[in-house]
Write an enzyme that holds these catalytic residues in place. Structure first.
Site, PDB file in Angstrom:
ATOM      1  N   ARG A 124       6.730  -9.200  24.698  1.00 25.66           N
ATOM      2  CA  ARG A 124       6.879  -7.522  24.445  1.00 25.66           C
ATOM      3  C   ARG A 124       8.539  -7.749  23.775  1.00 25.66           C
ATOM      4  NH1 ARG A 124       5.167  -7.539  30.129  1.00 25.66           N
ATOM      5  NH2 ARG A 124       2.893  -6.751  30.152  1.00 25.66           N
ATOM      6  N   LYS A 146       9.162  -2.066   9.523  1.00 21.16           N
ATOM      7  CA  LYS A 146       7.699  -2.085   9.424  1.00 21.16           C
ATOM      8  C   LYS A 146       7.106  -3.587   9.455  1.00 21.16           C
ATOM      9  CE  LYS A 146       6.337   2.211   6.826  1.00 21.16           C
ATOM     10  NZ  LYS A 146       5.599   2.639   5.817  1.00 21.16           N
ATOM     11  N   GLU A 188       8.946  -2.373  -6.750  1.00 17.81           N
ATOM     12  CA  GLU A 188       9.532  -1.507  -5.634  1.00 17.81           C
ATOM     13  C   GLU A 188      10.601  -1.305  -5.994  1.00 17.81           C
ATOM     14  OE1 GLU A 188       8.248  -0.673  -3.075  1.00 17.81           O
ATOM     15  OE2 GLU A 188       6.483  -2.034  -2.393  1.00 17.81           O
ATOM     16  N   LYS A 230      16.775   2.970   0.832  1.00 21.98           N
ATOM     17  CA  LYS A 230      15.944   2.956   2.057  1.00 21.98           C
ATOM     18  C   LYS A 230      16.759   3.038   3.163  1.00 21.98           C
ATOM     19  CE  LYS A 230      12.123   0.149   3.868  1.00 21.98           C
ATOM     20  NZ  LYS A 230      11.044  -0.731   3.534  1.00 21.98           N
ATOM     21  N   GLU A 240       8.459   7.024  10.418  1.00 23.63           N
ATOM     22  CA  GLU A 240       7.553   7.749   9.427  1.00 23.63           C
ATOM     23  C   GLU A 240       6.686   9.027   9.826  1.00 23.63           C
ATOM     24  OE1 GLU A 240       5.917   5.172   5.955  1.00 23.63           O
ATOM     25  OE2 GLU A 240       4.268   5.585   7.241  1.00 23.63           O
ATOM     26  N   ARG A 244      10.102   9.413   5.656  1.00 25.01           N
ATOM     27  CA  ARG A 244       9.851   7.981   5.189  1.00 25.01           C
ATOM     28  C   ARG A 244       8.883   7.586   4.261  1.00 25.01           C
ATOM     29  NH1 ARG A 244      10.981   2.399   9.016  1.00 25.01           N
ATOM     30  NH2 ARG A 244      10.254   1.211   7.210  1.00 25.01           N
ATOM     31  N   ASN A 248       6.332   5.313   0.100  1.00 21.48           N
ATOM     32  CA  ASN A 248       5.026   4.778  -0.223  1.00 21.48           C
ATOM     33  C   ASN A 248       4.549   5.401  -1.601  1.00 21.48           C
ATOM     34  OD1 ASN A 248       4.656   3.291   1.899  1.00 21.48           O
ATOM     35  ND2 ASN A 248       4.088   5.043   3.221  1.00 21.48           N
ATOM     36  N   HIS A 251       1.709   3.454  -3.337  1.00 15.52           N
ATOM     37  CA  HIS A 251       1.018   2.623  -2.430  1.00 15.52           C
ATOM     38  C   HIS A 251      -0.314   3.143  -2.059  1.00 15.52           C
ATOM     39  CE1 HIS A 251       5.077   1.284  -2.431  1.00 15.52           C
ATOM     40  NE2 HIS A 251       4.882   0.241  -1.262  1.00 15.52           N
ATOM     41  N   HIS A 255      -2.601   0.239  -2.398  1.00 17.09           N
ATOM     42  CA  HIS A 255      -3.346  -0.491  -1.115  1.00 17.09           C
ATOM     43  C   HIS A 255      -4.787  -0.817  -1.212  1.00 17.09           C
ATOM     44  CE1 HIS A 255       0.383   0.175   1.699  1.00 17.09           C
ATOM     45  NE2 HIS A 255       0.538  -0.697   0.858  1.00 17.09           N
ATOM     46  N   HIS A 268       0.876  -7.390  -4.190  1.00 17.00           N
ATOM     47  CA  HIS A 268       1.433  -5.968  -3.828  1.00 17.00           C
ATOM     48  C   HIS A 268       2.024  -5.425  -4.880  1.00 17.00           C
ATOM     49  CE1 HIS A 268       2.265  -2.962  -1.055  1.00 17.00           C
ATOM     50  NE2 HIS A 268       3.684  -3.198  -1.300  1.00 17.00           N
TER      51      HIS A 268
END
Length: 364
Positions: A124, A146, A188, A230, A240, A244, A248, A251, A255, A268
């Protein structure tokens, strides 16, 4: 002299941490001072990075921890999956490592995401440190917490928000980065200009050749400014819920390209670069930005050596893939669009308009 600096990620509950940026950090004892105390540390890396840096990092960490293990995974986006994640967890369990064990993610975004996810779920939660060795990871994926693995139906769909305790971005690791990976990382960097800093966009345009030539001073500034932007966004919206999402930009389509072609076919950053061109086009079609902006983004992405034309997957396939995007709400596609240079927002876009953009760029 190469650029060196520190950027702080401001978070509540004593979870704030620092990003150290500069040359020679891997071998600097100060980089590893003050980390959580533990009996053991585990370096997670891949079979490309391990021969270059794993033993150097292990030697340094042996001065801090009594035991330092190395787990080496296969390289590539196609291995960002349950199998690789389980290999990390298998090692931790087989060695009976406790919940104070510190994980170190040595590699690019794939290793960083998987190591962070493993750290989030093992007992955990155990502490982890990001040691990004690619430009893309240093300016983006290692920062902000993330963590995820991919699913055949969508990228990064299984994961958690889980922050590292430190990020060590050694500029010297970029010396061994293949040119294709460097260019992918520039995507990026480029995104931060349109979404948050018009002046930075101009700076990137003016300094692109120096970035491609791996000028350490120029790279250092690009990484620092990217991390500053960032850090500001993550500090305001860690999970997010709103702001936030602007990170993206490019993206949603990016993606879809990765999932549609099969993970690893395009890097990517290549998919994101192309996605930014199409997102700029959507910004124009919705009346937010002039046509000149679309051309400006296209030229810059192309100058960076990134693709500007998407693969021909067909409009229906693109729409199907994009519906799995985490920004989709009640079945409506939402995209990060540019509202003014240096300002972005989340906008619902009708399928018909998305199809027009795809057709205009030869993807339909």
């Amino acid at each position: 002299m190469a650029f060196s600096d520190t950027v702080r990620i401001p978070l509540p509950d004593d979870r704030s941490y620092e990003i150290h940026i500069g040359p020679g950090l891997l071998d600097d004892a100060a980089s590893w001072a003050g980390l959580p105390k533990a009996a053991a540390a585990v370096i997670v890396t891949n079979d490309t990075v391990a021969p270059l840096y794993a033993e150097r990092l292990r030697a340094r960490l042996c001065a801090v921890y009594a035991r330092v293990d190395v787990v080496t995974l296969p390289d590539g986006e196609q291995h960002k999956d349950w199998t690789s994640l389980n290999r990390i967890c298998d090692h931790l369990l087989a060695q009976a490592l406790d919940r104070k064990t510190v994980l170190f993610a040595l590699g690019g975004g794939v290793i960083g995401d998987m190591t962070g996810f493993a750290a989030a779920i093992y007992m955990r939660g155990v502490p982890f440190v990001q040691v990004p060795t690619t430009l893309l990871a240093q300016v983006d994926s290692s920062v902000g917490g993330k963590t995820a693995i991919n699913h055949p139906l969508g990228k990064n769909m299984i994961g958690a928000f889980y922050q590292p305790v430190r990020v060590i971005a050694d500029l010297d690791t970029l010396d061994t980065l293949p040119d294709r990976e460097l260019r992918a990382g520039l995507a990026e960097v480029i995104k931060y200009g349109p979404i948050a800093d018009a002046g930075f966009l101009c700076w990137i345009e003016d300094n692109l050749e120096a970035l491609l030539a791996r000028d350490k001073v120029v790279l250092g500034y690009a990484i620092r400014r990217s991390c500053e932007i960032k850090a500001d966004v993550v500090g305001q919206d860690e999970r997010e819920q709103g702001l936030r999402a602007i990170l993206n930009f490019g993206h949603t389509i990016g993606h879809a390209i990765e999932a549609g072609l099969g993970y690893g076919a395009w890097l990517h950053g290549e998919a994101v670069g192309c996605g930014m061109v199409l997102a700029a086009d959507l910004s124009h079609r919705l009346g937010l930005m002039p046509a000149a902006f679309v051309e400006r983004v296209r030229v810059l992405v192309q100058r960076a050596g990134l693709p500007v034309m998407p693969p021909k997957l067909g409009a229906e396939r693109y729409l199907q893939l994009m519906r799995v995007d985490k920004k989709t709400e009640s079945g409506a596609l939402r995209f990060v669009l540019i509202e003014a240079l240096g300002r972005a927002g989340l906008h619902a876009v009708p399928d018909a308009v998305v199809a027009e953009t795809l057709a205009a760029h030869g993807a339909a």
